[in-house]
Design a protein around this motif. Sequence first.
Motif, PDB file in Angstrom:
ATOM      1  N   TYR A  81       0.681  -1.268   0.086  1.00  0.00           N
ATOM      2  CA  TYR A  81       0.036   0.200  -0.196  1.00  0.00           C
ATOM      3  C   TYR A  81       0.732   1.540  -0.155  1.00  0.00           C
ATOM      4  CZ  TYR A  81      -4.570  -2.279   0.238  1.00  0.00           C
ATOM      5  OH  TYR A  81      -5.390  -3.431   0.087  1.00  0.00           O
ATOM      6  N   LEU A  82       1.968   1.232   0.485  1.00  0.00           N
ATOM      7  CA  LEU A  82       2.818   2.539   0.902  1.00  0.00           C
ATOM      8  C   LEU A  82       3.496   2.710  -0.400  1.00  0.00           C
ATOM      9  CD1 LEU A  82       2.907   4.119   3.572  1.00  0.00           C
ATOM     10  CD2 LEU A  82       4.566   3.474   3.657  1.00  0.00           C
TER      11      LEU A  82
ATOM     12  N   LEU B 178      -1.545   7.740   5.292  1.00  0.00           N
ATOM     13  CA  LEU B 178      -0.824   5.959   5.546  1.00  0.00           C
ATOM     14  C   LEU B 178       0.675   5.407   6.073  1.00  0.00           C
ATOM     15  CD1 LEU B 178      -2.982   4.808   4.309  1.00  0.00           C
ATOM     16  CD2 LEU B 178      -1.328   3.945   2.655  1.00  0.00           C
ATOM     17  N   ALA B 179       1.702   7.059   5.977  1.00  0.00           N
ATOM     18  CA  ALA B 179       2.473   6.100   6.377  1.00  0.00           C
ATOM     19  C   ALA B 179       2.594   6.271   7.264  1.00  0.00           C
ATOM     20  CB  ALA B 179       4.083   7.398   5.899  1.00  0.00           C
TER      21      ALA B 179
ATOM     22  N   SER C  45      13.820   0.144   2.739  1.00  0.00           N
ATOM     23  CA  SER C  45      14.186  -0.721   1.324  1.00  0.00           C
ATOM     24  C   SER C  45      13.941  -0.734  -0.249  1.00  0.00           C
ATOM     25  CB  SER C  45      15.806  -1.276   1.763  1.00  0.00           C
ATOM     26  OG  SER C  45      16.539  -1.614   0.614  1.00  0.00           O
ATOM     27  N   SER C  46      12.745  -0.929   0.450  1.00  0.00           N
ATOM     28  CA  SER C  46      12.025  -2.115  -0.634  1.00  0.00           C
ATOM     29  C   SER C  46      11.215  -1.155  -0.674  1.00  0.00           C
ATOM     30  CB  SER C  46      11.272  -3.609  -0.037  1.00  0.00           C
ATOM     31  OG  SER C  46      10.345  -3.239   0.505  1.00  0.00           O
ATOM     32  N   LEU C  47      11.073  -0.817  -0.009  1.00  0.00           N
ATOM     33  CA  LEU C  47      10.319   0.822  -0.687  1.00  0.00           C
ATOM     34  C   LEU C  47      10.091   1.335  -1.811  1.00  0.00           C
ATOM     35  CD1 LEU C  47       7.843   1.455   2.241  1.00  0.00           C
ATOM     36  CD2 LEU C  47       6.349   0.676   0.393  1.00  0.00           C
ATOM     37  N   ILE C  48      11.661   1.665  -1.398  1.00  0.00           N
ATOM     38  CA  ILE C  48      12.472   3.086  -2.394  1.00  0.00           C
ATOM     39  C   ILE C  48      12.835   2.121  -3.690  1.00  0.00           C
ATOM     40  CG2 ILE C  48      14.866   3.730  -3.162  1.00  0.00           C
ATOM     41  CD1 ILE C  48      15.532   4.157   0.198  1.00  0.00           C
ATOM     42  N   LYS C  49      13.013   0.958  -3.264  1.00  0.00           N
ATOM     43  CA  LYS C  49      13.712   0.846  -4.946  1.00  0.00           C
ATOM     44  C   LYS C  49      11.965   0.148  -5.775  1.00  0.00           C
ATOM     45  CE  LYS C  49      16.791  -2.727  -3.861  1.00  0.00           C
ATOM     46  NZ  LYS C  49      17.233  -3.585  -1.696  1.00  0.00           N
TER      47      LYS C  49
END
Lengths: 179, 160
Positions: free
Chosen positions: A66-67, A78-79, A98-102
């Motif tokens: 979701y984020l 939401l964050a 880190s996976s959110l950045i990717k």
Amino acid sequence: MIRDYILLGATLIVAATILLIFPDRVDIVTTTSWDYFLEMMVILPAVMVVMGLFTVWVSKETVVKYLGKTSGIKGIFLAILFGTLPTGPLYVAFPMASSLIKKGARISNIVIFLSAWACIKIPQELVELQFLGPKFMVSRLVLTIIFVAIMGVFIEWMIGLSDKKNSSKSTGGENGASI
Amino acid sequence: MNPTIIFINLFALGCLILAFTKDRAKTEQSVKVAVKSFFRILPPVLIIIIVIGLLLGFVPPSEISKVIGEQSGFDGVLFIALLGAILHMPAIISFPLAGSLLKSGASISAVAAFITTLTMVGTATLPLEVKELGKKIALLRNGISFVIAIVIALIMGVIL
């Protein structure tokens, strides 16, 4: 976990030794500790239940899913929400961030998510409520949310600024070479 | 029984009942996680309770107040904010410690600064944060968090 229990044993021995040397302090030390023990035990099981529910019901995958795709004011809310729900120490959140950045999530959302995770988790707030009172807990919570949101947007702006500078430098170099 | 204790336990009970009506198996698993977490957090909780007993039994409020009380001013806030940034302990056990400091002479600002830097700034976890998020984000986040922790603390001192 075993190490923690050994540490507890060591603390008990040290405390007992100190109290043997200063017997006049036994009363005040044991009364104080006992009061705090009671205050903790009447809320700790409840806090752990809330924690356990969040751990099982809010999975890391849901948060990242979701984020990763929400932005704007909705993203900020939401964050914060997702930061307050899951449990575990901050270092569990780093790989998620880190996976959110990717996945291309907004930097502001990631920073806000990390900060919310660090300091405004619901089980944590329950303990703050118990030991520091509602006025303290609520004012710190509100101030933290406001400042964390500002920080998220600010860091995103700073990162964007330095990226733009780098990219304009490199395109400038290419232009120069082509001329 | 004070209202806070009742509120916290009712809140947990409410969550538990809601979860149970939605998914029984998941709720049972949650309770198992809760029991495990309880015994994992118990030793640090008991250690901090002993430390609080010794602290309040041996250090007079006037001494605590001198270092992090109203009269210590901004230096006191800065000192305890740094301490919070360096120390690495579960947030849950920092609250009783903070509460005991507040009761025995520490200022609101000092206690707020301590809790906020303790949770938001992680010196011990910084290398990991740099590795996962990059130097820029990690350093900015920790640096700015330290500054806003102090701002939050000072505002709390004024409004409370």
